[in-house]
Enzyme design. Structure first.
Site, PDB file in Angstrom:
ATOM      1  N   GLU A 103       0.874  -1.167   0.000  1.00  0.00           N
ATOM      2  CA  GLU A 103       0.000   0.000   0.000  1.00  0.00           C
ATOM      3  C   GLU A 103       0.916   1.223   0.000  1.00  0.00           C
ATOM      4  O   GLU A 103       1.771   1.333   0.890  1.00  0.00           O
ATOM      5  CB  GLU A 103      -0.857  -0.037   1.269  1.00  0.00           C
ATOM      6  CG  GLU A 103      -2.023   0.897   1.204  1.00  0.00           C
ATOM      7  CD  GLU A 103      -2.828   0.954   2.504  1.00  0.00           C
ATOM      8  OE1 GLU A 103      -2.724   0.020   3.335  1.00  0.00           O
ATOM      9  OE2 GLU A 103      -3.540   1.945   2.663  1.00  0.00           O
ATOM     10  N   ARG A 132       4.008 -13.310   9.943  1.00  0.00           N
ATOM     11  CA  ARG A 132       4.681 -12.023   9.732  1.00  0.00           C
ATOM     12  C   ARG A 132       6.091 -12.088  10.291  1.00  0.00           C
ATOM     13  O   ARG A 132       6.350 -12.827  11.238  1.00  0.00           O
ATOM     14  CB  ARG A 132       3.978 -10.924  10.533  1.00  0.00           C
ATOM     15  CG  ARG A 132       2.701 -10.439  10.009  1.00  0.00           C
ATOM     16  CD  ARG A 132       2.155  -9.356  10.933  1.00  0.00           C
ATOM     17  NE  ARG A 132       2.543  -8.040  10.474  1.00  0.00           N
ATOM     18  CZ  ARG A 132       1.942  -7.390   9.495  1.00  0.00           C
ATOM     19  NH1 ARG A 132       0.928  -7.940   8.851  1.00  0.00           N
ATOM     20  NH2 ARG A 132       2.332  -6.192   9.120  1.00  0.00           N
ATOM     21  N   LYS A 142       3.791   0.755   9.938  1.00  0.00           N
ATOM     22  CA  LYS A 142       4.002   1.991   9.185  1.00  0.00           C
ATOM     23  C   LYS A 142       3.416   3.198   9.915  1.00  0.00           C
ATOM     24  O   LYS A 142       3.994   4.272   9.895  1.00  0.00           O
ATOM     25  CB  LYS A 142       3.344   1.875   7.804  1.00  0.00           C
ATOM     26  CG  LYS A 142       4.296   1.375   6.737  1.00  0.00           C
ATOM     27  CD  LYS A 142       3.624   1.360   5.376  1.00  0.00           C
ATOM     28  CE  LYS A 142       2.757   0.136   5.221  1.00  0.00           C
ATOM     29  NZ  LYS A 142       2.138  -0.002   3.905  1.00  0.00           N
TER      30      LYS A 142
HETATM   31  P1  ATP Z   1       2.055  -2.026   8.090  1.00  0.00           P
HETATM   32  O1  ATP Z   1       1.309  -2.535   9.279  1.00  0.00           O
HETATM   33  O2  ATP Z   1       3.498  -1.802   8.368  1.00  0.00           O
HETATM   34  O3  ATP Z   1       1.405  -0.854   7.453  1.00  0.00           O
HETATM   35  P2  ATP Z   1       0.923  -3.568   5.986  1.00  0.00           P
HETATM   36  O4  ATP Z   1       0.766  -5.035   5.965  1.00  0.00           O
HETATM   37  O5  ATP Z   1      -0.309  -2.770   6.161  1.00  0.00           O
HETATM   38  O6  ATP Z   1       2.030  -3.224   7.049  1.00  0.00           O
HETATM   39  P3  ATP Z   1       1.292  -3.291   3.172  1.00  0.00           P
HETATM   40  O7  ATP Z   1       1.898  -2.188   2.382  1.00  0.00           O
HETATM   41  O8  ATP Z   1      -0.153  -3.540   3.027  1.00  0.00           O
HETATM   42  O9  ATP Z   1       1.641  -3.023   4.693  1.00  0.00           O
HETATM   43  O10 ATP Z   1       2.104  -4.639   2.950  1.00  0.00           O
HETATM   44  C1  ATP Z   1       2.539  -5.122   1.708  1.00  0.00           C
HETATM   45  C2  ATP Z   1       2.805  -6.590   1.839  1.00  0.00           C
HETATM   46  O11 ATP Z   1       3.807  -6.831   2.803  1.00  0.00           O
HETATM   47  C3  ATP Z   1       1.576  -7.355   2.292  1.00  0.00           C
HETATM   48  O12 ATP Z   1       1.483  -8.517   1.522  1.00  0.00           O
HETATM   49  C4  ATP Z   1       1.846  -7.645   3.737  1.00  0.00           C
HETATM   50  O13 ATP Z   1       1.210  -8.813   4.153  1.00  0.00           O
HETATM   51  C5  ATP Z   1       3.360  -7.771   3.754  1.00  0.00           C
HETATM   52  N1  ATP Z   1       3.908  -7.463   5.069  1.00  0.00           N
HETATM   53  C6  ATP Z   1       3.803  -6.316   5.759  1.00  0.00           C
HETATM   54  N2  ATP Z   1       4.417  -6.408   6.951  1.00  0.00           N
HETATM   55  C7  ATP Z   1       4.948  -7.656   7.015  1.00  0.00           C
HETATM   56  C8  ATP Z   1       5.719  -8.372   7.987  1.00  0.00           C
HETATM   57  N3  ATP Z   1       6.063  -7.817   9.144  1.00  0.00           N
HETATM   58  N4  ATP Z   1       6.089  -9.642   7.694  1.00  0.00           N
HETATM   59  C9  ATP Z   1       5.751 -10.206   6.521  1.00  0.00           C
HETATM   60  N5  ATP Z   1       5.037  -9.595   5.572  1.00  0.00           N
HETATM   61  C10 ATP Z   1       4.634  -8.326   5.803  1.00  0.00           C
HETATM   62 MG    MG Z   2      -1.885  -3.200   4.593  1.00  0.00          MG
END
Ligand code: ATP
Ligand code: MG
Length: 573
Positions: free
Chosen positions: A40, A265, A275
């Site tokens: 995102e 994760r 984030k």
């Molecule tokens: P955040 O909570 O940091 O905003 P998010 O999952 O909302 O993380 P995205 O930009 O939606 O952030 O994530 C992009 C991809 O990375 C998604 O497929 C998500 O599942 C994966 N991802 C994010 N954080 C992790 C993590 N700590 N370990 C493994 N995969 C992750």
């Molecule tokens: Mg997300």
């Protein structure tokens, strides 16, 4: 490769995820493996994202398929072009290439709208006038079923009319939503008539003001995978509960059905990987930016001296699992050391200098000594380092009154200066406070290069820099940004900033050998006996050098592994 390394590598090649993909390909469920990485664009990529990134790109290449880069940009409020550009650059830096396969969920807005219309026509979606608060109240809890909205039984015609007018901008933001009509009593709260569309007059970074209704993440994500023909939609564990909903959408819409597989994760000790919270650190000025070398973003890790190889190595070693766990930050540092040990050139730098005067070395003389650039890599060659009457050594390499096991310089003691000569301490100069401010030595010219012709031994070799040739540099030493192993755990009324480490940054002034005068931020070097350092890509300039410590030489990960192995043996005995 040691035992632990071997175990983790084997684990990744036979994990549940790969087994599942192999089964699907063997049964002919899909023609080709097609994965995707769906960030995102509302922040910079961090080390957690790398796990998903590496996994999806590596699976694609292992199985001879492709990996799409899809920006999941369905929320117009927090997304910005700046983040899209940064995400692209960071993925390239890590070493992955998506070629032409770049997509945006916002490109599917028209298709998604059509899907919503189809659900209304099937009688399984309705326009609801309840407020967000009322919807929450009606949803029920884990132990109580939800209650149906009074608008749940609107006719198909009425729903079609209202949804068309939602799109046309006839209603205020938040006054209506489109919901799926599934099951208000479902044990899975995600199935209690989830919201599909909301009215929101917000400028979107790509579609501008073309839309005033936006699909919710849950309605966009699975369908975007389907539109792209993704075979395996790998996501983190928290989406397991959403899978029945995604399945429901795909079945109702009768469109291509990817296989969703969930994995744990990545979490690292002492590291914050949300984030939203990282953004707070930036906005509150607690760090200097998303690329502050203490941050877990790729930008910051790169500025700190982490290599793409070390980050990918971490992801391989961690592998995929079905259960969330926390990985020691020390393992990431270990991966970096392993990489830099092979590739980084060695140099001499004195971080906490004290002056040494070689009394029997002529004042106007100097000497060029040959030094090995990298004992692990002969092709890195040698360089010369200048020697002269006045030198700097580390304050900690001298003790006036040494305890038993201290073998470095002290009065009357002879040590080796790396690549140079044996020197013997003859005297010290003190200030009014009684502190040693200068060390006086003599050198043995016969020991040039670091060996005595009579084969006499010394117990210590220390690094040094010639005072008149030295270049000055600011050194930034980093420690964990958070003192708590899990900074997310806080008592009521507190927030994660309570765990900030006040000593996460220490700045000192060092003396470096002159070969570093024009050092640039391309690759770290090893300051012998101290650690790996890299010029700061933002603040370092020739004449005003600034070095970041990437990682020290002390390998706490290797030590932990050794201790565990010893304990294991004791337990067996
Ligand atoms: P955040 O909570 O940091 O905003 P998010 O999952 O909302 O993380 P995205 O930009 O939606 O952030 O994530 C992009 C991809 O990375 C998604 O497929 C998500 O599942 C994966 N991802 C994010 N954080 C992790 C993590 N700590 N370990 C493994 N995969 C992750
Ligand atoms: Mg997300």
């Amino acid at each position: 490769m040691n035992e632990t390394d071997k175990n983790t590598t084997e684990k990744t090649t036979t994990d549940f995820l790969r087994t599942r993909i192999r089964e699907d390909m063997a049964s002919g469920k899909y023609e080709k493996v097609l994965t995707r990485f769906p960030p995102e664009p509302n922040g910079y990529l961090h080390i957690g994202h790398c796990k998903a990134l590496c996994l999806n790109f590596e699976l694609a290449s292992e199985f001879g398929g492709h990996c799409n880069l899809r920006f999941d940009d369905t929320n117009p409020i927090k997304e910005e072009q700046e983040f899209v550009d940064a995400i692209r650059a960071d993925i390239k830096w890590l070493g992955f290439d998506w070629g032409e396969r770049e997509y945006f969920a916002s490109d599917y807005f028209e298709t998604l709208y059509g899907y919503a219309v189809k659900l209304i026509e099937k009688g399984v979606a309705y326009v609801d006038d309840l407020s967000a608060e009322e919807i929450r109240e009606h949803r029920g809890t884990l132990t109580e079923p939800g209650r149906p909205s009074p608008y749940r039984d609107r006719t198909i015609e009425e729903n079609l009319d209202l949804f068309t007018r939602m799109r046309a901008g006839e209603f205020d933001d938040g006054s209506k939503v489109l919901r799926a009509r599934i099951d208000m009593a479902s044990g899975n709260i995600n199935l209690r008539d989830p919201v599909l569309y909301r009215i929101l007059r917000a400028h979107h970074h790509r579609t501008g003001d073309a839309w005033c209704i936006y699909p919710m993440y849950d309605f966009a994500h699975g369908q975007s995978d389907s539109i792209e023909g993704i075979s395996h939609s790998n996501c983190t564990l928290e989406f397991a509960d959403h899978r029945p909903l995604y399945d429901w959408f795909l079945d109702q819409l009768e469109i291509h059905h990817p296989t969703q597989i969930e994995f744990a994760r990545l979490a690292l000790t002492h590291v914050m990987l949300s984030k939203r919270k990282l953004r707070q650190l930036v906005e509150d000025g607690i760090v200097t930016g998303w690329d502050d070398p203490r941050m877990p973003t790729l930008r910051a890790l790169r500025r700190r001296g982490f290599t793409p190889e070390s980050i990918r190595d971490l992801c391989t070693r961690v592998g995929v699992a079905k259960k969330n766990s926390t990985v020691e930050y020390a393992l990431l540092e270990h991966c970096l050391r392993e990489d830099l040990n092979k590739r980084a050139n060695r140099v001499m730098a004195v971080l906490d200098p004290i002056k040494v005067v070689i009394e029997n070395y002529p004042e106007d003389q100097s000497d060029e000594l040959e030094a090995v650039n990298n004992p692990e890599d002969e092709s890195a060659g040698t360089r010369t380092v200048p020697f002269s009457r006045e030198l700097y050594i580390e304050r900690s390499d001298f003790m006036e009154d040494p305890p038993k096991k201290f073998y470095r310089l002290s009065p009357g003691r002879e040590v080796r200066l790396r690549y140079a000569y044996f020197v013997t301490c003859t005297d010290v100069v003190k200030n009014d406070a009684g502190e040693v401010v200068e060390i006086r030595c003599t050198y043995d010219p016969e020991t040039r290069g670091g060996n005595a012709p009579d084969n006499r031994k010394v117990k210590a070799t220390i690094h040094w820099v010639s005072a008149k040739h030295a270049v000055d540099a600011e050194i930034r030493l980093y420690e964990q940004l958070f003192t708590a192993e899990n900074p997310n755990i806080v008592p009521d009324g507190k927030d994660f900033t309570m765990h900030l480490n006040p000593e996460s940054l220490t700045v000192t002034n060092a003396k470096l050998e002159p070969s570093l005068a024009n050092a640039t931020a391309d690759f770290p070097v090893q300051f012998e006996r101290t650690g790996y350092f890299i010029p700061d890509s933002v603040d370092s300039k020739p004449g005003a050098l600034v070095f970041n410590r990437s990682v020290s030489l002390r390998d706490s990960w290797a030590r932990m592994q050794k201790q565990q192995a010893q304990q294991g043996q004791k337990a067996k005995a």
